[in-house]
Structures are given as C-alpha cells and as structure tokens.
Design an enzyme around this catalytic site. Structure first.
Site, PDB file in Angstrom:
ATOM      1  N   ARG A 244       0.858  -1.186   0.000  1.00 16.96           N
ATOM      2  CA  ARG A 244       0.000   0.000   0.000  1.00 16.96           C
ATOM      3  C   ARG A 244       0.890   1.231   0.000  1.00 16.96           C
ATOM      4  O   ARG A 244       2.103   1.137   0.139  1.00 16.96           O
ATOM      5  CB  ARG A 244      -0.948   0.010   1.203  1.00 16.96           C
ATOM      6  CG  ARG A 244      -0.256   0.068   2.553  1.00 16.96           C
ATOM      7  CD  ARG A 244      -1.255   0.134   3.698  1.00 16.96           C
ATOM      8  NE  ARG A 244      -0.579   0.211   4.990  1.00 16.96           N
ATOM      9  CZ  ARG A 244      -1.204   0.367   6.157  1.00 16.96           C
ATOM     10  NH1 ARG A 244      -2.521   0.461   6.192  1.00 16.96           N
ATOM     11  NH2 ARG A 244      -0.523   0.422   7.284  1.00 16.96           N
TER      12      ARG A 244
ATOM     13  N   CYS B 173       3.683   8.370  -5.620  1.00 16.22           N
ATOM     14  CA  CYS B 173       4.470   9.571  -5.346  1.00 16.22           C
ATOM     15  C   CYS B 173       3.536  10.768  -5.252  1.00 16.22           C
ATOM     16  O   CYS B 173       2.701  10.980  -6.136  1.00 16.22           O
ATOM     17  CB  CYS B 173       5.494   9.779  -6.459  1.00 16.22           C
ATOM     18  SG  CYS B 173       6.290  11.405  -6.418  1.00 16.22           S
TER      19      CYS B 173
ATOM     20  N   ASN C  23      -5.106   7.533   3.754  1.00 19.09           N
ATOM     21  CA  ASN C  23      -4.919   6.774   4.995  1.00 19.09           C
ATOM     22  C   ASN C  23      -3.467   6.848   5.430  1.00 19.09           C
ATOM     23  O   ASN C  23      -2.568   6.454   4.683  1.00 19.09           O
ATOM     24  CB  ASN C  23      -5.299   5.305   4.800  1.00 19.09           C
ATOM     25  CG  ASN C  23      -5.259   4.520   6.101  1.00 19.09           C
ATOM     26  OD1 ASN C  23      -6.203   4.554   6.886  1.00 19.09           O
ATOM     27  ND2 ASN C  23      -4.157   3.822   6.348  1.00 19.09           N
ATOM     28  N   GLU C  24      -3.250   7.395   6.618  1.00 18.98           N
ATOM     29  CA  GLU C  24      -1.924   7.409   7.243  1.00 18.98           C
ATOM     30  C   GLU C  24      -0.839   7.889   6.284  1.00 18.98           C
ATOM     31  O   GLU C  24       0.079   7.151   5.914  1.00 18.98           O
ATOM     32  CB  GLU C  24      -1.575   6.024   7.791  1.00 18.98           C
ATOM     33  CG  GLU C  24      -2.459   5.588   8.941  1.00 18.98           C
ATOM     34  CD  GLU C  24      -2.077   4.241   9.523  1.00 18.98           C
ATOM     35  OE1 GLU C  24      -2.418   3.984  10.693  1.00 18.98           O
ATOM     36  OE2 GLU C  24      -1.441   3.428   8.807  1.00 18.98           O
TER      37      GLU C  24
ATOM     38  N   GLU D 106      -8.403   4.906  14.783  1.00 23.81           N
ATOM     39  CA  GLU D 106      -8.099   3.488  14.965  1.00 23.81           C
ATOM     40  C   GLU D 106      -7.576   3.289  16.383  1.00 23.81           C
ATOM     41  O   GLU D 106      -6.532   3.823  16.732  1.00 23.81           O
ATOM     42  CB  GLU D 106      -7.059   3.000  13.950  1.00 23.81           C
ATOM     43  CG  GLU D 106      -7.498   3.122  12.503  1.00 23.81           C
ATOM     44  CD  GLU D 106      -6.440   2.608  11.525  1.00 23.81           C
ATOM     45  OE1 GLU D 106      -5.480   1.929  11.974  1.00 23.81           O
ATOM     46  OE2 GLU D 106      -6.555   2.892  10.319  1.00 23.81           O
TER      47      GLU D 106
ATOM     48  N   TRP E  86       2.622  -5.574  13.658  1.00 18.81           N
ATOM     49  CA  TRP E  86       3.696  -4.870  12.968  1.00 18.81           C
ATOM     50  C   TRP E  86       4.876  -4.474  13.862  1.00 18.81           C
ATOM     51  O   TRP E  86       5.863  -3.942  13.366  1.00 18.81           O
ATOM     52  CB  TRP E  86       3.145  -3.615  12.289  1.00 18.81           C
ATOM     53  CG  TRP E  86       2.189  -2.822  13.125  1.00 18.81           C
ATOM     54  CD1 TRP E  86       0.827  -2.876  13.071  1.00 18.81           C
ATOM     55  CD2 TRP E  86       2.500  -1.853  14.138  1.00 18.81           C
ATOM     56  NE1 TRP E  86       0.270  -2.002  13.983  1.00 18.81           N
ATOM     57  CE2 TRP E  86       1.267  -1.360  14.649  1.00 18.81           C
ATOM     58  CE3 TRP E  86       3.695  -1.355  14.664  1.00 18.81           C
ATOM     59  CZ2 TRP E  86       1.202  -0.400  15.654  1.00 18.81           C
ATOM     60  CZ3 TRP E  86       3.634  -0.403  15.670  1.00 18.81           C
ATOM     61  CH2 TRP E  86       2.397   0.068  16.152  1.00 18.81           C
TER      62      TRP E  86
ATOM     63  N   MET F 280      -2.805 -11.259  11.310  1.00 16.49           N
ATOM     64  CA  MET F 280      -2.443 -11.452  12.713  1.00 16.49           C
ATOM     65  C   MET F 280      -2.810 -10.242  13.578  1.00 16.49           C
ATOM     66  O   MET F 280      -2.471 -10.192  14.757  1.00 16.49           O
ATOM     67  CB  MET F 280      -0.944 -11.740  12.836  1.00 16.49           C
ATOM     68  CG  MET F 280      -0.493 -13.004  12.118  1.00 16.49           C
ATOM     69  SD  MET F 280      -1.345 -14.486  12.708  1.00 16.49           S
ATOM     70  CE  MET F 280      -0.656 -14.639  14.359  1.00 16.49           C
ATOM     71  N   HIS F 281      -3.492  -9.266  12.999  1.00 14.71           N
ATOM     72  CA  HIS F 281      -3.911  -8.061  13.718  1.00 14.71           C
ATOM     73  C   HIS F 281      -5.302  -8.291  14.285  1.00 14.71           C
ATOM     74  O   HIS F 281      -6.258  -8.547  13.564  1.00 14.71           O
ATOM     75  CB  HIS F 281      -3.928  -6.872  12.750  1.00 14.71           C
ATOM     76  CG  HIS F 281      -3.982  -5.535  13.424  1.00 14.71           C
ATOM     77  ND1 HIS F 281      -4.979  -5.165  14.303  1.00 14.71           N
ATOM     78  CD2 HIS F 281      -3.147  -4.463  13.333  1.00 14.71           C
ATOM     79  CE1 HIS F 281      -4.762  -3.932  14.720  1.00 14.71           C
ATOM     80  NE2 HIS F 281      -3.662  -3.486  14.154  1.00 14.71           N
TER      81      HIS F 281
END
EC number: 3.2.1.23
Length: 645
Positions: free
Chosen positions: A102, A106, A140-141, A312, A320, A362-363
């Site tokens: 993700r 640029c 997002n982020e 979130e 992570w 795994m989150h």
C-alpha cells in the site's frame, strides 16, 4: 461516541446486516469504510462498480450508524500502476518501489494527482449528499512505510520549482546553503538534484529544504482532495488519520485544511518501538507506557485546533511491532476512556473483525475471524454502557503549554550531532515529567499564543521565527527553553550572534561550544534544585547571569532572566521533574507525586485517574469527591472518574 473500522468488501454480503445490527447493539455510532477499496470500486479503467458500496452504506444506515467514508487513494489499483508506472515512488537508494503493498505512489506525480482527483470527485459526487455519510477521511496514514520522501524524476523537477519560488535566484540559494563549502555552487536551479546517494553526507541546508518540500507536497495532495470534498459534500466533515511518533510531515500545517485531526492509537506497538530501558518495556508491555497515548491525544488535539478523533484504537495484539503482546484485561476500556478524557470526540476501534487473510491477518479486531467476540468487543461495549449514563463536560485549556515543532525533528534528523539525540525523546521526557506531577498539558506549535498558561515548556526550538519570539514575549508565565534552542537560522546556519540566536532578546547569553556525550559519560550539575548527573548533551554558555545550576567545572547548566529559563544540557528525568515542579509551584499550580503507573487528566470539573500498573492504588481525590466511575481504590488496569466537591 464510539466507532469501528469495517471492511464490508472482506466479508460475504449475507453477513453485513448482522454485523450492522451487532454494531448498534454494542453502542457504536460511527463506522469507517472504503479507504482501501479502489480496485473494487473501479476494477477496470472507467468501469465503476458502486453497487456493493451503496448496499454497505444502506445496510449500516438502516441500523442508525453514521458512515465515515475514506477516499481510496492510499492503494492505487494494479491496472493504474501498469498504465502509469511512473506514479510508483523511488526510495532514497534510487530503487523504484513496486505494487503489492500500500501507499505505492508519489505525491508529486501529476498523473497520480489527476487520477486521485478523478476518483475522489466521483466518490464525493455519489455520496456527498447522503445523510448516512457523516464525513470523509482523506487517504490513509500519510507517510506510513517511509513514503513522504520520494526521489523520482518528478520530485526532482517539482523540488527545483519549489526552490525557485522560495529563493528567487540561484545566487540567493547559494548564499543560503553555503555552497562555497566543498565547491557545491550551482549555476541554475536546473543543476540542483535531490539530496541522496552522495558520497559524503549532503549539505544540511539542502536536506532541510527537501524535507520541507516533501511535507508541502503531502499537504498539497491532501488539499486537492479536501477542495473536492468541500465542493461536492457541503456540510460533511473532512479529517485525516495521522500516526503516532511520526514527524516526516508537518501535521499542524496539513490540518489547517481539515475540520479536525484524527490519529491511530496503538499503545503496545508504539511502546515496543520506543527506546525505553528494558525493564520499563517489560513493565508496560501489556499496557503501553502511561504517557504514549496521552501525548498523542494532546498533540493531535493541538493539531486539530481543539478537536480530534481516535480513528483506529488498538483492540488486541497488533502485527507490525517487533513483539506483539496482548493487552492486559481492562486496557482497551482504559485506553478508550483516556482518549475521551483528553477530548476525543469519537474513539473508533480497528477493526470489527480480524481478517483471516493477507498482510494483517495477525492483527486483532473486536471479533475473531470466526466472528466470535474478542476481548476488545466486551470492553468497548462496557464503555458504551458507561458513556450512555454520563454527559462529558467540555475540555478546558490546560495549565501548561508544551511547544512542539516538526521542523525541529527534521533538523535533528539531518544533524543529530550525537547518536542518542532524539527530538521526540526529549519532548517525551519533558511531557512525561509533567504528567508524573499530575499536570495537564496542551501541545501547541511555535507561534501559538501562550496567554493563559501558567508556564510553557519548549523542549528544543532550533529555528526561532519572529511569530514564535513574539508569543514568548507575550507569555504570562515562565518559559523554559531546552538545549539547542535558537541554534540555527532558517537556512540551517549557525546564527551570526551565536545560539540561542533571536532568544538573546529574552536571555542575555551565548552558547559558545556544545558536546554530545556517549552513554556512561556523565557531567554533574548542582544548585538549589539539587545534584544531578547529566549525559547525552552539554553546552558551554557565556552569560552575565548567575546560573541556577552549575557543572563541576564552574560553567552554568541552567540560567534565568526574568520569566525566561535556558537549560544548557539534556536533562535527566529527575532534573526535569524537579525543575518543572518548581515552575509549577511558582505559578501556583498544585503538583502531586503520583504512584508509578498512575496518571490523571481533567475534563471540566471531572478528574480521571488511569492505573497502568499491576497493583491497586489510591486515587488522589478529596474527602468530599463524588465518584462517577470506579472508587477511591483504583484497581490494576482500571480507572476512576470523580468530581471534586
């Protein structure tokens, strides 16, 4: 209010209605969707498939849930990358990044900006008028995965234009950058390249300007989206979800275009990444360090000009960090209430259900992959029930201001002058010391008004512009400046008058030499405040002032002139606590000696106590306090809320 992040595209449609019903029954009110869905909305160029998103929004709306719709620009689809491979960013090693994760674009790419404009316009036109859509999250982020700074030809071209707009002439740039050094002079802006892959380190002025440029490019990309959303979705809020311990972009500047700031709170992941002593990491492995989430709540409340969401919220183990422990029982509830105590308008959990596939399988979520509720669900539901019985008072201005500067972080990244020097580390040291004294803190940018604050802390401000100097002049209480303040000009040079540069208008002193100290090499400073071993950083000061703290060689470590103080060393936690306690007492503020792991926050007339420790502690409430949640005995990983009589 509470919310959740939901990915209807990950689940069979037959499950959506049940999910929405359970969200409502759990007391959730807002649902974020869509921020990674471009390939599903437009599976082929020009072929839009809105049906599934229409249905998802309608299903959520039928249960009275409000939708926060994410623009999907964080994940350009494969067909777009194949058609325009030049949108892919280039890393500092000169390697073109690839599709498969993700944030693979640029910010300077004209092609990608037009494609982003197109998809955001289509999204806003279709959903901007829906009552069920409360607002939008842009992208997002921004910057996650080291993506603020790109080194592609488009960035080089845009950077040259940015420099010409800033300096006007190449002669002015040469003067500002000091290019007489190492024969770096340029004849035109067309000769300036991006500052990477040099044999020795790049010119620091060049690097700082590139960091400024890169941050400006993110802001321009975000503004493009905001303008579209304002035009096609009037009355809907626009926000962005920033990250923790992230300084590659200036969030204060970017958020000027938003209605409020949001951030993504993962206390355990952040704690595992922090440079804490091993014993402290272990102590808080299942809770997060007591000041991690609080610092970011206060930071992003400042970024959002008094308004912020947690978009979130960690509900269980993440995937992570180097290590990903499970939260102690009660911590999801504690984190939620702590965010609300600091002024969060909405706390939204990530995510509704744990994904059984792909990079984040795994989150944890509020539910396991088999849809059974997990720890986070039960704790979120409890908060919803508690919230329903309480009406939170408004957030008031804190008694203490802490000045935070993204540009300072860039300067010390470019020129740390010591392996252990960390701007965030220094800021966090001061912030944590204030919190241990039971004091509330507002985090503000340089130049923000300091009127009404009992005192202000400036951990380090290397570039002091006129608006910041004026704010310091107008401050009503003491202002403490940390090391390296006023140490650089705007073009990254040592001030002609020597540091602290413009601050000499407030403090008659000069820093004539500095040193960084390796771990274990300590200098002892002592005075009326006590005796303190100090490491990491020390400065030599010339001043017609009597120091409040003196090193063993007779040189001053702490100076004061009127309301202004200058600390010529990296403080130990003990010195920071003692000094800040003295300033608080001088300002008439009550300070506390809180037990390890206990933190307070006030909201209006309410006092919140949060116990990050494994043992019960006594709440520092008066005899006549009326408890609204919990009791005077605050259990492990628990909280209490009371109103003073």
């Amino acid at each position: 209010m509470l919310g959740v992040c939901y990915y209807p595209e990950h689940w069979p449609k037959e499950r959506w209605k049940e999910d929405a019903r359970r969200m409502r029954e759990a007391g959730l009110s807002h649902v974020r969707i869509g921020e990674f869905a471009w390939a599903l909305l437009e599976p082929e160029p020009g072929r839009l498939e809105w049906g599934w998103l229409d249905e998802a929004i309608a299903t959520l709306a039928a249960e009275g849930l409000k939708v926060v719709l994410g623009t999907p620009t964080a994940t350009p689809p494969k067909w777009l990358v194949d058609r325009y491979p030049e949108i892919l960013p280039v890393d500092r090693e000169g390697r073109r990044r690839r599709f498969g994760g993700r944030r693979h674009y640029c910010f300077s790419s004209p092609v990608y900006r037009e494609e982003a404009r197109r998809i955001v316009t289509l999204l806003a036109e279709r959903y901007g008028g829906l009552e069920a859509v409360a607002g939008f999250q842009t992208d997002n982020e921004y910057g996650c995965h080291d993506t603020v700074r790109c080194y592609c030809p488009r960035c080089q071209e845009a950077f040259r234009g940015w420099l010409e707009a800033r300096y006007g002439t190449i002669e002015a740039l040469n003067e500002a950058w000091g290019t007489a050094f190492w024969s770096q002079r340029y004849r035109s802006f067309a000769e300036v390249e991006l500052p990477h892959l040099t044999v020795a380190e790049p010119n620091p002025s060049h690097l700082l300007d590139y960091y400024r440029f890169a941050s400006d490019q993110v802001r321009a990309f975000n503004r493009l989206q905001v303008e579209i959303l304002r035009a096609h979705a009037p009355g809907k809020f626009v926000t962005h979800n920033f990250m923790g311990f992230f300084t590659d972009l200036d969030a204060f500047a970017l958020a000027q275009d938003l209605d409020f700031a949001s951030w993504d709170s993962y206390p355990l992941g952040f704690t595992d990444l922090m440079p804490l002593p091993p014993e402290e990491k272990l102590r808080y492995a299942r809770t997060g360090h007591p000041d991690v989430a609080a610092f970011h709540h206060d930071l992003y409340r400042g970024v959002g000009r008094g308004r912020f969401w947690v978009m979130e919220q960690q509900p269980g183990p993440v995937n992570w960090a180097p290590h990903n422990p499970s939260p102690a029982p009660g911590m999801v509830r504690l984190w939620t209430w702590e965010a609300l105590a600091h002024g969060a308008e909405v706390v939204s959990y990530f995510r509704w259900r744990q994904a059984p596939f792909a990079q984040e399988q795994m989150h944890a979520g509020l539910h396991r992959p088999d849809s059974a509720p997990d720890q986070g669900f039960f704790e979120a539901k409890r908060v919803a029930e508690e919230l329903a019985a309480l009406a939170l008072p408004p957030v008031a201005q804190a008694p203490v201001a802490l000045v935070f500067d993204y540009e300072a972080a860039w300067i010390y990244e470019v020129q740390p002058q010591g392996a252990e020097w960390s701007y965030l580390g220094l800021v966090y040291l001061f912030y944590s010391a204030l919190r241990r004294l039971g004091l509330d803190v507002d985090v503000v940018p340089p130049g923000a008004s300091l009127r009404g604050y009992a005192f202000a802390v400036v951990p380090s401000l290397p570039i002091v512009r006129e608006e910041a100097l004026e704010a310091f002049r107008e401050a009503e209480g003491p202002v403490l400046f940390g090391p390296r303040s006023g140490s650089k000009t705007e073009t990254f040079q040592i001030p002609k008058e020597l540091p602290p540069g413009p601050l000499q208008a407030l403090l008659p002193l000069k820093v004539v030499r500095v040193e960084s100290l390796p771990p274990g090499l300590l200098e002892v400073a002592e005075g009326a405040l006590g005796r303190f071993p100090l490491g990491l950083w020390r400065e030599w000061v010339e001043a017609p002032l009597k120091p409040l703290l003196t090193f063993q060689d007779g040189k001053g470590a702490l100076y004061r002139e009127g309301r202004y103080l200058y600390l010529a060393a990296w403080p130990s936690p003990e010195l920071a606590g003692r000094l800040l306690s003295a300033l608080a007492a001088e300002a008439g503020l009550k300070v506390l000696s809180l037990p390890e792991g206990l933190r307070l926050r006030r909201r209006g007339t309410w006092v919140f106590a949060f116990n990050y420790g494994p043992e019960a502690v006594e709440a520092p409430a008066s005899e006549g306090a009326r408890f609204l949640l919990g009791s005077r005995r605050v259990g492990p990983y628990d909280l209490a809320v009371w109103e003073e009589a």
